[in-house]
Design a protein around this motif. Structure first.
Motif, PDB file in Angstrom:
ATOM      1  N   LYS A  75      34.525  47.075  34.806  1.00 43.21           N
ATOM      2  CA  LYS A  75      34.039  47.458  36.035  1.00 43.21           C
ATOM      3  C   LYS A  75      33.437  46.419  36.985  1.00 43.21           C
ATOM      4  CE  LYS A  75      31.569  51.334  35.511  1.00 43.21           C
ATOM      5  NZ  LYS A  75      30.466  52.265  35.071  1.00 43.21           N
ATOM      6  N   ALA A  76      32.674  45.623  36.315  1.00 45.78           N
ATOM      7  CA  ALA A  76      31.975  44.555  36.983  1.00 45.78           C
ATOM      8  C   ALA A  76      33.258  43.531  37.778  1.00 45.78           C
ATOM      9  CB  ALA A  76      30.984  43.557  36.192  1.00 45.78           C
ATOM     10  N   PHE A  77      34.202  43.239  36.773  1.00 42.49           N
ATOM     11  CA  PHE A  77      35.563  42.507  37.514  1.00 42.49           C
ATOM     12  C   PHE A  77      36.073  43.100  38.649  1.00 42.49           C
ATOM     13  CE2 PHE A  77      40.000  41.729  36.996  1.00 42.49           C
ATOM     14  CZ  PHE A  77      40.002  40.321  36.994  1.00 42.49           C
ATOM     15  N   GLN A  78      36.216  44.560  38.630  1.00 38.88           N
ATOM     16  CA  GLN A  78      36.806  45.102  39.717  1.00 38.88           C
ATOM     17  C   GLN A  78      35.986  44.821  40.765  1.00 38.88           C
ATOM     18  OE1 GLN A  78      38.231  48.934  38.464  1.00 38.88           O
ATOM     19  NE2 GLN A  78      38.847  48.375  36.574  1.00 38.88           N
ATOM     20  N   ASN A  79      34.809  45.053  40.712  1.00 38.32           N
ATOM     21  CA  ASN A  79      33.877  44.893  41.724  1.00 38.32           C
ATOM     22  C   ASN A  79      33.883  43.520  42.559  1.00 38.32           C
ATOM     23  OD1 ASN A  79      32.653  47.494  42.140  1.00 38.32           O
ATOM     24  ND2 ASN A  79      31.247  46.869  40.773  1.00 38.32           N
TER      25      ASN A  79
END
Length: 112
Positions: free
Chosen positions: A14-18
């Motif tokens: 999720k963090a990566f996508q952000n």
DNA sequence: TGCTTGACAGAAG
DNA sequence: CCTTCTGCCAAGC
């Protein structure tokens, strides 16, 4: 200890996508960067493929300048006919072989 | 649980 | 230069 050393957890994904979306939003007009570069900046150098998936399937990515992301060879995304026109529209020069002139347009992100 | 699918990257032919 | 193969790894089925 994880069985696969660098496999993402749900939170990390999720963090990566952000991060990916945030980075793409920072690419200046008339410049381009690569999938691998974005993955590296986000802290996951081996996840270039996931960058492409994120840009393609994440709702809301359309309003970001995701057309400023090409592969390392300067090739535009297969199956996306508007990719090249969008770049040319903002002054990006394509070489005779159909690739973006990377030496001229590659974005140099700032160190943070 | 196991196999397939990519908006990738790099090397090989 | 272009095609194909291999390594890569999350997602979908």
């Amino acid at each position: 200890m994880r069985h696969y050393p660098d496999r993402m957890t749900v939170e990390e994904a999720k963090a990566f996508q952000n991060d990916v979306l945030d980075i793409v939003g920072q690419i200046p007009r008339g410049k381009v960067t690569t999938y691998g570069m974005i993955a590296t900046l986000a802290g996951w150098p081996s996840h270039a493929r996931m960058v492409g998936r994120t840009l393609r399937y994440t709702p809301g990515a359309e309003k970001l300048p995701c057309h400023r992301v090409v592969n390392i060879a300067g090739r535009t995304a297969p199956g996306w006919s508007q990719h090249r026109p969008l770049l040319e529209q903002e002054g990006v020069i394509f070489k005779p072989n159909g690739h973006v002139d990377m030496l001229r347009h590659l974005w140099e992100p700032e160190i943070m």
